[in-house]
Design an enzyme around this catalytic site. Sequence first.
Site, short mmCIF file in Angstrom:
data_model
loop_
_atom_site.label_atom_id
_atom_site.label_comp_id
_atom_site.label_asym_id
_atom_site.label_seq_id
_atom_site.Cartn_x
_atom_site.Cartn_y
_atom_site.Cartn_z
N PRO A 87 0.81 -1.22 0.00
CA PRO A 87 0.00 0.00 0.00
C PRO A 87 0.84 1.27 0.00
O PRO A 87 0.34 2.34 -0.33
CB PRO A 87 -0.82 -0.12 1.29
CG PRO A 87 -0.82 -1.57 1.63
CD PRO A 87 0.50 -2.09 1.15
N ARG A 152 -1.80 -8.40 -20.97
CA ARG A 152 -2.65 -7.91 -22.05
C ARG A 152 -1.89 -7.04 -23.05
O ARG A 152 -2.32 -6.88 -24.19
CB ARG A 152 -3.82 -7.10 -21.47
CG ARG A 152 -4.82 -7.91 -20.70
CD ARG A 152 -5.85 -7.00 -20.04
NE ARG A 152 -6.55 -6.17 -21.01
CZ ARG A 152 -7.62 -6.56 -21.69
NH1 ARG A 152 -8.13 -7.76 -21.51
NH2 ARG A 152 -8.20 -5.73 -22.55
#
Length: 229
Positions: A87, A152
């Site tokens: 985070p 992708r």
Amino acid sequence: MRFDVLTLFPELIQSHMDFSIMKRASEDGIISVNTINPRDFTLDKHKKVDDTPYGGGAGMVLMPQPYVDAYNSVEKCENSITLMMTPQGEPFTDQISNELAQYEQIIILCGHYEGFDERIREIIKPREISIGDFVLTGGELPALCVIDSVSRKIEGTLGKIESAHDDSFADGLLEYPHYTKPREYMGLEVPEVLLNGNHKLIEEFRMAQKIERTKRKRPDLYEKWKNRD
């Protein structure tokens, strides 16, 4: 593209590779995803990888030795980068995904519990990446987000690489709306412009939709796009 993931839960990573586009890309040799479990590198007979924090506090901290040794066991190619999912990292974006797709190998460190002993950062010096301002129980889900997004961008993963070029964020805007059969459903009809075969008008319509949708849903992105150089 080769992904090497340091994780205490390799099944979480491996299971994602058994489905859909990722499975096909893996079977076709376009990507490979390997897992390395730091538990296999502990010097403790109980395979202990965490301990209580110095200075007190809740939770357990991941020990440096198993992670550093696991990392050093990975055979690294010249065009390689190491990431740490945390985070505290820089927000993951489509731009970063494009940058990462230029590497031949991505090594990803997944944490758990209260996080990494700081010396893991200091020794390995990874690029720290966050998928958002929230905390998860471990780094596996963020790692999978990175693997999926970057994959992708690699030629052959998708049926047509142009599919990635039209995705949201590819040009700074959200993607235009899509329609398929039937032409009418519950009183809602496909826009007529998509049916007339005029590709110039279709492109103009889609661009207008991208701008309108971004302005409405993500005004922050719209302002950035509008003020681009």
